[in-house]
Scaffold this motif. Structure first.
Motif, short mmCIF file in Angstrom:
data_model
loop_
_atom_site.label_atom_id
_atom_site.label_comp_id
_atom_site.label_asym_id
_atom_site.label_seq_id
_atom_site.Cartn_x
_atom_site.Cartn_y
_atom_site.Cartn_z
N ARG A 98 9.31 5.26 5.02
CA ARG A 98 8.96 6.68 4.98
C ARG A 98 9.70 7.32 3.81
NH1 ARG A 98 7.54 11.09 8.66
NH2 ARG A 98 8.64 13.01 8.02
N LEU A 99 8.95 7.82 2.83
CA LEU A 99 9.54 8.43 1.64
C LEU A 99 9.58 9.95 1.74
CD1 LEU A 99 7.80 6.28 -1.12
CD2 LEU A 99 9.83 5.76 0.25
N GLY A 100 8.70 10.50 2.56
CA GLY A 100 8.63 11.94 2.76
C GLY A 100 7.67 12.22 3.90
N ALA A 101 7.46 13.47 4.17
CA ALA A 101 6.62 13.85 5.30
C ALA A 101 5.20 13.32 5.16
CB ALA A 101 6.61 15.38 5.44
N ARG A 102 4.71 13.21 3.94
CA ARG A 102 3.33 12.78 3.72
C ARG A 102 3.22 11.57 2.81
NH1 ARG A 102 -0.84 16.05 4.75
NH2 ARG A 102 -1.89 15.50 2.79
N THR A 103 4.30 10.83 2.64
CA THR A 103 4.28 9.66 1.75
C THR A 103 4.99 8.49 2.41
OG1 THR A 103 4.35 11.13 -0.18
CG2 THR A 103 4.76 8.80 -0.56
N HIS A 104 4.29 7.37 2.51
CA HIS A 104 4.85 6.13 3.06
C HIS A 104 4.46 4.96 2.16
CE1 HIS A 104 4.79 8.78 6.56
NE2 HIS A 104 5.67 7.98 7.15
N CYS A 153 0.83 -1.21 0.00
CA CYS A 153 0.00 0.00 0.00
C CYS A 153 0.86 1.26 0.00
CB CYS A 153 -0.89 0.06 1.24
SG CYS A 153 -1.95 -1.36 1.50
N ARG A 154 0.45 2.23 -0.80
CA ARG A 154 1.01 3.57 -0.70
C ARG A 154 0.09 4.40 0.18
NH1 ARG A 154 4.66 6.78 -3.34
NH2 ARG A 154 5.09 5.09 -4.79
N LEU A 155 0.68 5.07 1.17
CA LEU A 155 -0.08 5.84 2.14
C LEU A 155 0.27 7.32 1.96
CD1 LEU A 155 0.62 3.55 5.23
CD2 LEU A 155 -1.23 3.37 3.56
N THR A 156 -0.73 8.15 1.74
CA THR A 156 -0.51 9.57 1.46
C THR A 156 -1.28 10.42 2.47
OG1 THR A 156 -0.35 9.02 -0.90
CG2 THR A 156 -0.60 11.34 -0.33
N GLY A 157 -0.57 11.29 3.14
CA GLY A 157 -1.21 12.16 4.13
C GLY A 157 -0.42 12.16 5.43
N SER A 159 13.52 9.15 3.40
CA SER A 159 13.21 10.53 2.99
C SER A 159 14.46 11.34 2.66
CB SER A 159 12.39 11.23 4.08
OG SER A 159 13.00 11.09 5.34
N ASP A 160 15.62 10.95 3.21
CA ASP A 160 16.86 11.67 2.91
C ASP A 160 17.60 11.08 1.71
OD1 ASP A 160 16.44 13.42 5.01
OD2 ASP A 160 17.57 12.21 6.45
N GLU A 211 11.90 7.14 -4.35
CA GLU A 211 11.05 6.21 -5.09
C GLU A 211 11.86 5.06 -5.68
OE1 GLU A 211 7.89 6.08 -5.25
OE2 GLU A 211 7.35 7.99 -4.34
N ASP A 212 13.02 5.37 -6.21
CA ASP A 212 13.89 4.32 -6.74
C ASP A 212 14.39 3.43 -5.62
OD1 ASP A 212 15.47 3.20 -9.04
OD2 ASP A 212 17.14 3.78 -7.72
N ALA A 213 14.73 4.04 -4.49
CA ALA A 213 15.23 3.27 -3.36
C ALA A 213 14.17 2.32 -2.81
CB ALA A 213 15.71 4.21 -2.26
N VAL A 214 12.93 2.80 -2.71
CA VAL A 214 11.89 1.94 -2.15
C VAL A 214 11.52 0.83 -3.12
CG1 VAL A 214 9.76 3.12 -2.94
CG2 VAL A 214 9.83 2.00 -0.70
N ASP A 215 11.62 1.10 -4.42
CA ASP A 215 11.36 0.06 -5.41
C ASP A 215 12.34 -1.09 -5.23
OD1 ASP A 215 9.98 -0.89 -7.90
OD2 ASP A 215 12.02 -0.71 -8.71
N GLU A 216 13.61 -0.76 -5.07
CA GLU A 216 14.63 -1.80 -4.84
C GLU A 216 14.40 -2.48 -3.50
OE1 GLU A 216 16.99 -3.06 -6.82
OE2 GLU A 216 16.02 -1.85 -8.38
N ALA A 217 14.00 -1.72 -2.49
CA ALA A 217 13.78 -2.30 -1.17
C ALA A 217 12.61 -3.28 -1.17
CB ALA A 217 13.53 -1.18 -0.15
N VAL A 218 11.55 -2.93 -1.89
CA VAL A 218 10.40 -3.84 -1.97
C VAL A 218 10.78 -5.12 -2.70
CG1 VAL A 218 8.11 -4.14 -2.99
CG2 VAL A 218 8.65 -2.03 -1.78
N ARG A 219 11.51 -4.99 -3.79
CA ARG A 219 11.95 -6.19 -4.52
C ARG A 219 12.78 -7.10 -3.62
NH1 ARG A 219 11.88 -6.06 -10.33
NH2 ARG A 219 10.86 -4.18 -11.11
N ALA A 220 13.69 -6.51 -2.85
CA ALA A 220 14.51 -7.30 -1.93
C ALA A 220 13.65 -7.96 -0.86
CB ALA A 220 15.59 -6.42 -1.30
N GLU A 221 12.67 -7.23 -0.34
CA GLU A 221 11.78 -7.79 0.67
C GLU A 221 11.01 -8.99 0.13
OE1 GLU A 221 9.12 -8.80 3.61
OE2 GLU A 221 11.04 -7.78 3.75
#
Length: 448
Positions: free
Chosen positions: A122-128, A34-38, A88-89, A94-104
């Motif tokens: 956590r990808l940013g203040a309002r994106t997970h 799931c992508r969580l926004t807010g 987030s840093d 987005e590229d980092a989480v794509d690789e992380a999900v594939r590894a998971e």
């Protein structure tokens, strides 16, 4: 509440046995992604996951034994730990989480220890991004839709908002009891008699590039029931989105012929296989939800069964005729889906040295893909790079309210990316051509 040990279902025993005896068996992760926004309350999300596992016993079920003695152990509710990873840093989250999900998803879950693993990036203040990674022994595609809906409602409750959920129906252990009652009675023979009549004389598809590519150790037992955590996947995938005009015609044809979108998409697949193989009488495998009883509509667990759907492509004068055959095959399979194909006599279909699950066709159920809970947007994602536990699978998934994505999972050792894309493009082209003139004469000659 103490742990409870109960027998495993037929599908669970088959899955565990096949994984043990086939070294080429593919992915066994069935994630809720799931992508969580807010403005997410991560503690409330943890509470929601804990309540989700309390609500659905499959999410806290482990396994012991093997074969006919495989048993499931239902554990009492307990807090669900969630790994929190901050990206987030990162220069490109987005590229980092794509690789992380594939590894998971490549990292095995040992169901003898625990069937689930939760990670929040956590990808940013309002994106997970949330991945509730589940072993396939405790879930299936239909269950994913249930879990997505329930997670949003339980998150709202964890923040103090009100939300409603339907009753859960039968727990999975009750399904296992019912299944055994069916097979102990006359249900087993009735189902076998139907499938014998339905499949007599049919053939499995013989895809040219798939012949002889099976690893020599594919049918030998592995030394360990636990798959390697980072081994190279047995399958790769390519995807294409059908254009919206074609999707509109597919849905309109289903309405006109008083059938389902599944039957129309299956008919396209039949014709494509006919063109590729030259076979006129085809039996194609598919996974059915196996939830004909209303008590099972809200049950989370491995209920899906594999069935074979037969069509005599050579007898279809028009594409509309072929849609009618696909409709009839699907209706019969729906009625007799309680019996897995693996429990049929070995001579039920002419296999030609192939396995029934070598070629598979699936259409994902149209489910809620977006919801808002306590001000947070939840979007259900289809993970890329997950792979398939089948050798050659064409899967079609709804993307949003109007689009359809076609994904082909294929053996990495047998097909080049260009060959896989060619097959996929051929299916998409046929979907466009056949739905444009469904009552025109259907050419049956193989392309040069």
């Amino acid at each position: 509440m103490n742990t409870r040990q109960t027998p495993a279902s037929v599908s669970q025993r088959l899955l565990w046995m096949i994984k043990h005896y086939r070294a080429d068996f593919g992915a066994l992760s069935c994630p809720l992604l799931c992508r969580l926004t807010g403005d997410l309350d991560a503690d409330a999300l943890d509470a929601a996951l804990t309540r989700l596992a309390a609500r659905h016993e499959s999410l806290r079920t482990t396994f012991t034994g093997r074969g006919a003695r495989l048993a499931q152990i239902v554990h009492p509710p307990a807090p669900v730990p969630t790994r929190r990873i901050y990206l987030s840093d990162h220069p490109d989250p987005e590229d980092a989480v794509d690789e992380a999900v594939r590894a998971e998803l490549r990292t095995a879950i040992d169901p003898t220890e625990w069937p689930a693993r939760a990670t929040l990036w956590r990808l940013g203040a309002r994106t997970h991004l949330l991945c509730l990674n589940l072993h396939h022994l405790v879930t299936d595609a239909w269950s994913t839709g249930i879990l997505f809906r329930d997670l949003g409602a339980l998150y709202a409750r964890a923040t103090g908002a009100s939300s409603s959920l339907p009753d859960t129906g039968w727990p999975y252990t009750r399904f296992v009891e019912w299944q055994q009652e069916l097979l102990d009675g006359d249900g087993l023979q009735r189902h076998r008699d139907y499938w014998r009549r339905q499949l007599a004389g049919s053939q499995l598809p013989a895809l040219p590039a798939a012949a002889g590519d099976r690893p020599t150790n594919a049918d030998r037992p592995t030394n360990d029931d636990r798959p390697a955590s980072t081994s190279r996947p047995a399958t790769a995938d390519v995807a294409i989105d059908l254009d919206r005009e074609t999707v509109t015609r597919l849905r309109a044809l289903a309405r006109t012929r008083r059938t389902t979108l599944f039957a129309v998409l299956l008919a396209v697949f039949y014709h494509h296989l006919h063109q590729v193989t030259g076979q006129d009488d085809l039996a194609v495998a598919s996974m059915f939800a196996n939830r004909s009883r209303p008590e099972l509509r809200e049950t989370v667990g491995l209920l899906a069964n594999m069935v074979l759907l037969r069509a005599r492509v050579g007898q279809a004068a028009t594409f509309a005729d072929l849609v009618g055959q696909a409709h009839s095959a699907a209706i019969g399979a729906f009625t007799y889906q309680d019996l897995p194909y693996q429990m049929l006599p070995a001579d039920a279909v002419r296999a030609g040295g192939r396995r029934a699950d070598d070629v598979l066709f699936n259409v994902m159920a149209e489910a809620q893909h977006r919801t808002v809970a306590a001000g947070v947007g939840f979007e259900l994602l289809v993970p890329r790079g997950l792979g398939s536990r089948f050798r050659f699978e064409l899967a079609i998934a709804p993307v949003g309210p109007a689009d359809l994505r076609v994904v082909l999972y294929h053996p990495t050792a047998a097909y080049t990316p260009a060959q896989a894309h060619s097959f996929l493009s051929g299916y998409a082209d046929l979907a466009t051509t056949l739905t444009a003139a469904p009552t025109a004469p259907l050419g049956t000659a193989r392309p040069v």
